[in-house]
Design a protein around this motif. Sequence first.
Motif, PDB file in Angstrom:
ATOM      1  N   THR A  10       2.854 -13.933   4.000  1.00  0.00           N
ATOM      2  CA  THR A  10       2.560 -12.776   3.156  1.00  0.00           C
ATOM      3  C   THR A  10       1.591 -11.847   3.885  1.00  0.00           C
ATOM      4  O   THR A  10       0.742 -12.295   4.674  1.00  0.00           O
ATOM      5  CB  THR A  10       1.943 -13.226   1.819  1.00  0.00           C
ATOM      6  OG1 THR A  10       0.745 -13.954   2.076  1.00  0.00           O
ATOM      7  CG2 THR A  10       2.916 -14.113   1.068  1.00  0.00           C
ATOM      8  N   SER A  11       1.712 -10.567   3.614  1.00  0.00           N
ATOM      9  CA  SER A  11       0.851  -9.545   4.228  1.00  0.00           C
ATOM     10  C   SER A  11       0.823  -9.665   5.746  1.00  0.00           C
ATOM     11  O   SER A  11      -0.239  -9.680   6.387  1.00  0.00           O
ATOM     12  CB  SER A  11      -0.578  -9.655   3.661  1.00  0.00           C
ATOM     13  OG  SER A  11      -0.575  -9.499   2.259  1.00  0.00           O
ATOM     14  N   SER A  66       0.330 -17.914   6.961  1.00  0.00           N
ATOM     15  CA  SER A  66       1.004 -17.376   5.779  1.00  0.00           C
ATOM     16  C   SER A  66       2.024 -16.326   6.203  1.00  0.00           C
ATOM     17  O   SER A  66       1.865 -15.641   7.219  1.00  0.00           O
ATOM     18  CB  SER A  66      -0.012 -16.754   4.827  1.00  0.00           C
ATOM     19  OG  SER A  66       0.643 -16.106   3.744  1.00  0.00           O
ATOM     20  N   SER A  93       8.266  -9.372  14.792  1.00  0.00           N
ATOM     21  CA  SER A  93       8.349  -8.164  13.980  1.00  0.00           C
ATOM     22  C   SER A  93       9.399  -7.212  14.545  1.00  0.00           C
ATOM     23  O   SER A  93       9.375  -6.863  15.731  1.00  0.00           O
ATOM     24  CB  SER A  93       6.989  -7.470  13.940  1.00  0.00           C
ATOM     25  OG  SER A  93       7.100  -6.221  13.274  1.00  0.00           O
ATOM     26  N   SER A 110       8.808  -7.334   5.773  1.00  0.00           N
ATOM     27  CA  SER A 110       9.064  -7.478   4.342  1.00  0.00           C
ATOM     28  C   SER A 110      10.091  -8.556   4.030  1.00  0.00           C
ATOM     29  O   SER A 110      10.152  -9.054   2.903  1.00  0.00           O
ATOM     30  CB  SER A 110       9.552  -6.145   3.765  1.00  0.00           C
ATOM     31  OG  SER A 110      10.750  -5.727   4.415  1.00  0.00           O
ATOM     32  N   PRO A 138       1.011  -8.673   9.606  1.00  0.00           N
ATOM     33  CA  PRO A 138       0.699  -7.463  10.362  1.00  0.00           C
ATOM     34  C   PRO A 138       1.962  -6.908  11.030  1.00  0.00           C
ATOM     35  O   PRO A 138       2.969  -7.601  11.164  1.00  0.00           O
ATOM     36  CB  PRO A 138      -0.314  -7.957  11.406  1.00  0.00           C
ATOM     37  CG  PRO A 138      -0.007  -9.411  11.566  1.00  0.00           C
ATOM     38  CD  PRO A 138       0.437  -9.889  10.214  1.00  0.00           C
ATOM     39  N   GLU A 139       1.896  -5.671  11.461  1.00  0.00           N
ATOM     40  CA  GLU A 139       3.063  -5.035  12.071  1.00  0.00           C
ATOM     41  C   GLU A 139       3.442  -5.670  13.405  1.00  0.00           C
ATOM     42  O   GLU A 139       4.569  -5.535  13.853  1.00  0.00           O
ATOM     43  CB  GLU A 139       2.798  -3.536  12.274  1.00  0.00           C
ATOM     44  CG  GLU A 139       2.840  -2.731  10.992  1.00  0.00           C
ATOM     45  CD  GLU A 139       4.218  -2.790  10.339  1.00  0.00           C
ATOM     46  OE1 GLU A 139       5.234  -2.661  11.039  1.00  0.00           O
ATOM     47  OE2 GLU A 139       4.271  -2.984   9.107  1.00  0.00           O
TER      48      GLU A 139
END
Length: 530
Positions: free
Chosen positions: A282-283, A280, A337, A266, A285-286
Motif C-alpha cells: 500500500t502507498s 507493504s 513500477s 495502483s 512510491p513511484e
Amino acid sequence: MRTFTKTYDHPLLQQRSLAHQRWIAGVNPDVRTPQVVEQRPGEIVYEHLDGCHVGPADLVVVADLLGHQHTSAYLSVLKDARPDTAFTSGGTTIDGFVDGRRERLRRLLASGSVPGPALTPEAAAGWLQRAADMPAAFYKDANPRNFLVTDTAVAVIDFDSLTLAPFGYDLAKLVVSTTMTSGPLVQHTVQQALDTYNDHPRSRGLPGRSRREFAAWCEFHHALTAQKLAAVPGVRVTPGTSMNIRIGTAKGEQIDSLSSNAVPASALGTTVTPPVVSGSLTSLPENFLVVDEHAAQSDGLSVGEQVVTLLPSGARVSTVVAAVVARGLNGDDTYLSASLTGAVMPSRVYLDSQTGAGRPLDEQQTVAVNQALAGSGARIVTYDDYLEAQRAHAAEQTDNAAVIVLGIALAYALIAVANTLIMAMAGRRREFALLGMAGVVRSQIVKVAAAESAIAVVVATVLAAVATGLAAVTQHVSLSRLATAPPTVIPWTQIGGTIALCALVTLVTALQATGRATRQWAIEAAGIRE
C-alpha cells in the motif's frame, strides 16, 4: 464433401470477402486456401479443412508463410503500390494503410485510453509518414484463428480484412494476438520468427524489417486492440510487462539479474496480489521495487534499501525495495513500477471490475469483453484458469523430462537386475544338482527360485519405500523454504507400474536362468569344479 458455411450481415461484406480470397489466391497460388463450394445470399459455403488453429509453437512456421506471401505479392503485383494509397489489381481495390489508421491512433493515444502505450501520438504519426514510402505488402488480420495447421501445410482462412501495409505489419498482428491468446512469448521465438520472415524479402533484394520498426507495428496493434477493452463499461484495464532487469549499487557494482513484471503502483496489492512477507504493497512510491524472498536473502536486500536498476532499454533508474513477497518455483517473483519503464508494450493485460479492486468481471462484463475481442484472436480467461494452464504446461514438461530420465535409469536398473540374477543362478548349479539328487524334481526347484525372487522384490520394495519416504520428507522441508505449503503428490500409478515391471523382469529372469541351470543331469552338475 464436408463444408463450412460463413454468414454475412451485408452483401457488400460478402462480395469483399470473395474478392479478397480471389486476389490472395491469384498472387499466392501455392498457398493453401479453402475452395468456395457455393454462394448464397448472405452465405459463402467453403470446403471443410481438417486442422487446428496455430499456437506459439507454430509462430516461426507461420512467419515463414507470411514472408513468402508478402514477398511474392510485392514482386508480382505490388511493386507500383504505395501503402498510403488505395491500389487496384485484378479488379480488386485494396485500401491504403495510412488513412484508415492515422486518426484512430491519434485519438486513442491522445485520450489516454490505451493502457501502457509505447508510442506517443507524434511518434505514431511519424511511423505512418515513414510507412508511406516503404515497399507495400498486405495486411489480412493474421491472428491465430485465421490459420489452420493441416496434415500437409498451413492453410490461410478468413478473408474479411485486406489492406495494404508495410512489410512486417501482418506478422506483428500475429505476435500480438498470439500473446493475448496464449500469454507472454519467449523473446527468442519472436526474434526467430522475425528473422525467418525477413529471409524472404532479403533473398529477393528487398530490405528486412528492423526490430525497432517491428516493435512499432506491434504497438499499433496493441493500441488498436486495447482500446476495445478500455471502451467496455465498468472494466478496469491493467497492463503488465515481463522484462529482465539488473540491479546494482550506486557505485556500479552488479548485484543480480532478475526476471521482473512492470505493473502500475495502483494495481499491486489489488489486481496483482503476491503474498507479502515484509513491507507493504500500500502507498507504494513511484520508484518501487518488490523482490521475493530468494532475491532478498541471496542478494542481502531489505525493505527500504535503495538500489540502481538497469532496464532493458539501457536506462538506469533509482529504485527502493518497498516489500518482500513469498517466493515460488516459477522463477523470480519481482515487480517494478511501470512508471519507470517508459514506453514498452505490455505482454499481458489484467481485467477486473471497477466496482471493487480485484473483483472479477460479472457475466455481462465478460460477454462485453468477448464481443470487444471478437475477431482479434485474443480470448479472456480468469486468472485462476491462466495459472492452472501455466501449471499444467509446467507439469507436462516436468513429466516428459521425468519419463526420459527415469526411463533410462529404470532400463539400466532392470538390465543390472537381470544380469545379477543370471549370474547368481548360474553359480547355484551344484546346489540345484544336489537338490535333484535328494529327490527334488526340476519344477520344484524352479518354483523355489521364483519364490525367492518374489521375496527379494517385496523386501526391495519395502526398503525403497523407506528410502523414498525419507527423501520425500527432506524435499518437502526444502521446498517449504521456497514456497508456501507445497503440495505433496504421490504418483501411485507410476509407482505401481514400476514395481510390477521390476517384479515381472525379476520373475521371468529367475525362471529362465533357473531352468537353464537345471538342464544338466544332476550327477553331472554335482561334479562341476570337483
